[in-house]
Design an enzyme around this catalytic site. Sequence first.
Site, PDB file in Angstrom:
ATOM      1  N   CYS A 175     -23.045 -30.983 -58.000  1.00 36.59           N
ATOM      2  CA  CYS A 175     -24.088 -30.824 -59.037  1.00 36.59           C
ATOM      3  C   CYS A 175     -24.715 -29.452 -58.815  1.00 36.59           C
ATOM      4  O   CYS A 175     -25.802 -29.339 -58.260  1.00 36.59           O
ATOM      5  CB  CYS A 175     -25.131 -31.928 -58.930  1.00 36.59           C
ATOM      6  SG  CYS A 175     -24.444 -33.591 -58.854  1.00 36.59           S
ATOM      7  N   ALA A 176     -24.018 -28.411 -59.221  1.00 35.76           N
ATOM      8  CA  ALA A 176     -24.283 -27.072 -58.700  1.00 35.76           C
ATOM      9  C   ALA A 176     -25.379 -26.288 -59.409  1.00 35.76           C
ATOM     10  O   ALA A 176     -26.025 -25.452 -58.796  1.00 35.76           O
ATOM     11  CB  ALA A 176     -22.985 -26.262 -58.715  1.00 35.76           C
ATOM     12  N   ALA A 177     -25.576 -26.487 -60.738  1.00 37.16           N
ATOM     13  CA  ALA A 177     -26.533 -25.642 -61.462  1.00 37.16           C
ATOM     14  C   ALA A 177     -27.941 -25.873 -60.923  1.00 37.16           C
ATOM     15  O   ALA A 177     -28.266 -26.979 -60.513  1.00 37.16           O
ATOM     16  CB  ALA A 177     -26.480 -25.961 -62.961  1.00 37.16           C
ATOM     17  N   GLY A 179     -27.534 -22.893 -59.285  1.00 36.61           N
ATOM     18  CA  GLY A 179     -26.569 -22.093 -58.542  1.00 36.61           C
ATOM     19  C   GLY A 179     -27.043 -21.356 -57.312  1.00 36.61           C
ATOM     20  O   GLY A 179     -26.264 -20.637 -56.705  1.00 36.61           O
ATOM     21  N   ASP A 233     -18.697 -34.728 -65.291  1.00 36.42           N
ATOM     22  CA  ASP A 233     -19.659 -35.676 -64.741  1.00 36.42           C
ATOM     23  C   ASP A 233     -19.281 -35.873 -63.271  1.00 36.42           C
ATOM     24  O   ASP A 233     -18.172 -36.309 -62.957  1.00 36.42           O
ATOM     25  CB  ASP A 233     -19.560 -36.996 -65.512  1.00 36.42           C
ATOM     26  CG  ASP A 233     -20.542 -38.050 -65.022  1.00 36.42           C
ATOM     27  OD1 ASP A 233     -21.038 -37.917 -63.889  1.00 36.42           O
ATOM     28  OD2 ASP A 233     -20.797 -39.012 -65.761  1.00 36.42           O
ATOM     29  N   CYS A 312     -34.493 -33.495 -53.910  1.00 38.62           N
ATOM     30  CA  CYS A 312     -35.846 -32.930 -53.778  1.00 38.62           C
ATOM     31  C   CYS A 312     -36.849 -34.037 -54.104  1.00 38.62           C
ATOM     32  O   CYS A 312     -37.857 -33.804 -54.761  1.00 38.62           O
ATOM     33  CB  CYS A 312     -36.020 -31.701 -54.658  1.00 38.62           C
ATOM     34  SG  CYS A 312     -35.301 -31.864 -56.275  1.00 38.62           S
TER      35      CYS A 312
END
Length: 771
Positions: A175-177, A179, A233, A312
């Site tokens: 789930c990179a964005a 970045g 996904d 988070c």
Amino acid sequence: MGKRSRQRQKNQSAAGRDDRDKAGWGAGYADIIKENKLFEHYYKELGLVPDGEFEQFMEAMREPLPATIRITGYKSHAKEILHCLKEKYFKDIQELEFEGQKIEAPQPLSWYPDEQAWHTNMSRKIIRKSPLLEKFHQFLVSETESGNISRQEAVSMIPPLLLKIESHHKILDMCAAPGSKTAQLIEMLHADMEVPFPEGFVIANDVDNKRCYLLVHQAKRLNSPCIMVVNHDASCIPTLKIDVEGKKDILFYDRILCDVPCSGDGTMRKNIDVWKKWTTSNSLHLHGLQLRIAVRGVEQLAVGGRMVYSTCSLNPIEDEAVIAALLEKSEGALELADSSADLPGLKWMPGVTSWKLMTKEGQWFSDWSEVPSNRHTQIRPTMFPPKDPEKLASMHLERCMRILPHHQNTGGFFVAVLVKKAPMPWNKRYPKLRKEASSLSEAQSGDSPAASTPADATPNLPESAAEEAEVEGPEGKVDGEAEEEAPKGAAFAQESTAKQDGVCGPPASKKMRLFGYKEDPFVFLTEDDPVFTTIQSFYDLSPNFPKLNVLTRTHEGKKRHLYMVSKELRNVLLNNSERMKVINTGVKVWSRNSDGEEFGCAFRLAQEGIYTLQPYIRSRIIRVSVEDIKVLLTQENPFLSKLEDDAHAQAKKLVMGSIVLKYIPNPNAPAEPQCPIQLCGWRGKTSIRAFVPRNERFHYLRMLGVEVFRDKQGLGQKPKDEGKEEVAKDAEEEVEEVEAAENEAELDSENGDENGSSQPKVDGGSQGTSS
């Protein structure tokens, strides 16, 4: 009327900006009261905060988040930037006051290696508005755009460090964005500047098509041939195939970053609207998705590999509950690693072994047996701690790490490191039968989602059988690093196309579709492609130059740009074109020069790929000194005679066309930069120039001791000693002059290039960045 309406809009937006400025770091939320009684009641009851510290914890949550920066890039360049920061900018900030607030001098984060990350109590407002900090602000803007600094939240830097990346690792960022963590992973792959093509790579994925382009922009700043951005996904990301010694095998990753969508209550210090929106329902809705993503991650992890799970959020329902459920499902195949000694100086709380659950109405449940049947769709058994004390103790949940904001003036965060000891049990029981499986792949064969598991055998496991099925995405994503939400159900059906040699992906099209843009194809060149004929002779490419790693983004017509990927990413691309949706990959190494053929080659070098390409170039290299670089970067189109004698003599021997300007550090001159510098240039009839993007130009000038900044009227950048040197003009003028003076080819001045990026790219100084 239209004009009046526009003016009113303008006034309103200006008022909005003023409100944001008054709000400091939490821009735009000045009117939100930082109180949520349900939040306080919930966390007080859970007892996650040590005794006597709860008020301190809440006070910290209400304070703006400190500004933190991380120095990026190759290690030798990073040392030069650090030196520049310490000697020039941080000294100016000592004992500064702004609107009655004393500003602390920036301090290195004690737990981040080599003083590469710094924090200060300055908010964005102070950095932007204080006249005394104007140069520092412009430095941050310019260096961020050129990829040398990342303004990244401190706790966000932790997961990549705990992955312990080495240059040969195959890495998946699920789930990179937006970045910032992906950028860290790429940097770690390229820690050794002498290796242009590390064996490892990063595949960065995000479910949101639009956010994938933000990811592309972030990754492109680092100019790596070892990054691929894909759009899936994460909970059912496809299993990829690769060629291993002539046979098809499954791609297992050595390292996986699983930074899942979360409720984000650890980000209240910067995302102020979380105060208003927070409810326990957020965690209950996200828990299932988080567990599905984590399960999908460990399925694709190689035995012996590490996966970092992070959120988070401070909520155990999103944190320990997911880890406990994952460990229970694994039946010993996974274990929590003890990372207590990995980041000395970082203060954290050990994971908890007991917690309870609360509904938004304030009703508490300590065990699944207490949950009424009408709540069973919302509340799941995996949200509660395991009942068996022995099983719970064997999980070592205390090895999880929870970072509380008041301990080191950060955001809130949770992180756990998982090590895979054996294939997952449901894969072991139901292996996918393959005729030509190697002994290694047999040991891991089941870790493919194609090895479907009967529903009654392993309840609560995600249905991961269909590799190319249309899938439904999360019910809403709240990410800690960006305040955007993912679409409510994003499906990506991959279209099958007729296979062509060396071609990956569908034919070129840029029509906006329901689920994002349809990407241009990736077409690999063959070794005997006519393009290489002139390139080979003009640049005298070494025999080991990997021609097969060069690709373009068009089937027909003239090739406009040439890109390079690593050998391993080429393997992935060629074997999975119908299985995955690739948004972007590779680094640009050559661009077509419209009139270049008369000089001997139709392609000029691109600055983005110069550090990747230069080791293979054996001619058209001019070795330059510090003084030569200053001339090339501060004068618009200097005569060859402006260069020092050595460089002048080298330049005179070369015919017109694209060149490499190479600086090799002199260890006996410590005042000069101690890292290699390589710039793209153009040797004209009587003159020479550097084709370097504007912010990169300023970056190199700063490294050479020339301070550049924008004057108050915004009339362009000027060096500190204004009478002596003149920095290149604004980008648009520069493009016109290049084309007129040198018949230089098309510079990339359009908004976005043919890679499909929605972010503007710079090349050859064709665009600037305003501060």
